[in-house]
Enzyme design. Structure first.
Site, PDB file in Angstrom:
ATOM      1  N   LYS A   1       0.896  -1.160   0.000  1.00 47.46           N
ATOM      2  CA  LYS A   1       0.000   0.000   0.000  1.00 47.46           C
ATOM      3  C   LYS A   1       0.933   1.208   0.000  1.00 47.46           C
ATOM      4  O   LYS A   1       1.240   1.793   1.046  1.00 47.46           O
ATOM      5  CB  LYS A   1      -0.932  -0.042   1.203  1.00 47.46           C
ATOM      6  CG  LYS A   1      -2.062   0.959   1.094  1.00 47.46           C
ATOM      7  CD  LYS A   1      -3.162   0.666   2.086  1.00 47.46           C
ATOM      8  CE  LYS A   1      -4.142   1.816   2.189  1.00 47.46           C
ATOM      9  NZ  LYS A   1      -4.854   2.155   0.956  1.00 47.46           N
TER      10      LYS A   1
HETATM   11  N1  PMP Z   1      -7.543  -1.408  -3.157  1.00 48.96           N
HETATM   12  C1  PMP Z   1      -7.028  -0.175  -3.017  1.00 48.96           C
HETATM   13  C2  PMP Z   1      -6.293   0.422  -4.168  1.00 48.96           C
HETATM   14  C3  PMP Z   1      -7.197   0.527  -1.816  1.00 48.96           C
HETATM   15  O1  PMP Z   1      -6.696   1.763  -1.684  1.00 48.96           O
HETATM   16  C4  PMP Z   1      -7.926  -0.061  -0.774  1.00 48.96           C
HETATM   17  C5  PMP Z   1      -8.133   0.688   0.513  1.00 48.96           C
HETATM   18  N2  PMP Z   1      -7.065   0.489   1.387  1.00 48.96           N
HETATM   19  C6  PMP Z   1      -8.435  -1.353  -0.951  1.00 48.96           C
HETATM   20  C7  PMP Z   1      -8.229  -2.002  -2.161  1.00 48.96           C
HETATM   21  C8  PMP Z   1      -9.196  -2.035   0.141  1.00 48.96           C
HETATM   22  O2  PMP Z   1      -8.335  -2.372   1.196  1.00 48.96           O
HETATM   23  P1  PMP Z   1      -8.834  -2.475   2.690  1.00 48.96           P
HETATM   24  O3  PMP Z   1     -10.070  -3.297   2.670  1.00 48.96           O
HETATM   25  O4  PMP Z   1      -7.715  -3.161   3.384  1.00 48.96           O
HETATM   26  O5  PMP Z   1      -9.092  -1.106   3.169  1.00 48.96           O
END
Ligand code: PMP
Length: 296
Positions: A160
């Site tokens: 991320k």
């Molecule tokens: N994909 C992207 C590109 C994101 O930014 C997010 C948000 N963090 C997610 C998927 C979903 O991840 P999460 O459920 O861990 O928030």
């Protein structure tokens, strides 16, 4: 609509490198490696009823993302967990969004910056709904982005990391200009991948279909939703999904910490209905995120 208070002009405190600083004073220098070379990783978390949902899973992902960018966070997971909880408490919110970020500092300027400090900050603010709550009934409208999620051999696509959001911002801006709420992105092979800040699910014949997360973030919400679906004996197919299949799906929804579970009514020319299964999973999710009070 009320004017949005700029993010550097708010009140409160931000945890920064081990101590709380005044919100407006939580600054970095313009010659910061992260600003020039995208050497930063972050998390997005939500607190419900005073507790951060799946906090340690998020903190562990922050550390894993940092490692993928050759950055060593100078704290333990437990220390960042505690700092996150303390920041939430200091801000005085029970329901809030939590944003930890780790970045390479300003000690060295150039592509290589081995000796630069790895900084960490945690900010907490109130962020009620990511999408227009009025759209929940019919579902939001998604564009199909022209940018594609990159091949894993070209970038650490499981991190991320800030740099991966360049194409997300471009895609979401273009979608918004066309009147859509967000954009669905394909991957470099042309398979359905995810949205600009959320993962995607489809419903067909009472079963769920979602892309295998081999080129994008395997979201914590995504995994939670798979778990909730299986608890209801709903079959979940993680597989390659081609855009040609969109016309055959009955429903669609996107999932993420910020987006929670948001129904989708349209993707480009394809229309979907918000069915009971989507509503049930959404209410299951909203129940699941509430703190589990231990019986006295
Ligand atoms: N994909 C992207 C590109 C994101 O930014 C997010 C948000 N963090 C997610 C998927 C979903 O991840 P999460 O459920 O861990 O928030």
């Amino acid at each position: 609509m009320a004017a949005i208070v700029p993010f550097d002009q708010r009140d409160g405190v931000i945890w920064m490198n081990g101590k709380f600083v005044e919100w407006k004073e939580a600054k970095v220098h313009v010659l910061t490696h992260a600003l020039h070379y995208a050497s930063a990783v972050f998390e997005g978390e939500r607190a419900y009823g005073g507790e951060i949902f799946k906090l340690t899973e998020h903190t562990e992902r922050l550390f894993a993302s940092a490692e993928m960018l050759d950055m060593k966070i100078p704290y333990s997971v437990a220390e960042i967990d505690k700092a996150s909880r303390d920041t939430l408490a200091r801000q005085g919110f029970t329901d809030a969004y939590v944003r930890p970020i780790a970045w390479r500092g300003s000690e060295m300027m150039g592509v290589a910056a081995q000796a630069s400090r790895i900084n960490v900050a945690i900010a907490v603010w109130q962020w009620p709904a990511y999408f227009d709550p009025n759209a929940l009934e019919k579902g939001i409208r998604l564009d199909i982005a022209k940018w594609r999620r990159p091949d894993p051999i070209t970038i650490p696509c499981k991190a991320k990391a800030t740099g991966l959001y360049m194409i997300c911002t471009l895609s979401k801006h273009e979608a918004e200009r066309k009147g859509y709420a967000d954009a669905m992105m394909l991957d470099w092979r042309g398979q359905v991948a995810e949205c600009t800040g959320a993962n995607i699910f489809f419903v067909k014949g009472g079963e769920l279909h979602t892309p295998t997360p081999d080129a994008f973030l395997d979201g914590i919400t995504r995994r939670t939703v798979i778990d909730l679906a299986r608890r209801r004996q709903i079959r979940v197919h993680e597989r390659a999904i081609m855009p040609e299949e969109l016309k055959g799906f009955e429903s669609c929804f996107i999932v993420g910490t910020a987006a929670e579970i948001t129904p989708v009514g349209e993707i480009g020319p394809h229309k979907f209905t918000v069915t009971d299964m989507v509503r049930t999973l959404r209410s299951d999710y909203l129940a699941e995120v509430q703190p589990k009070r231990k019986a006295a």
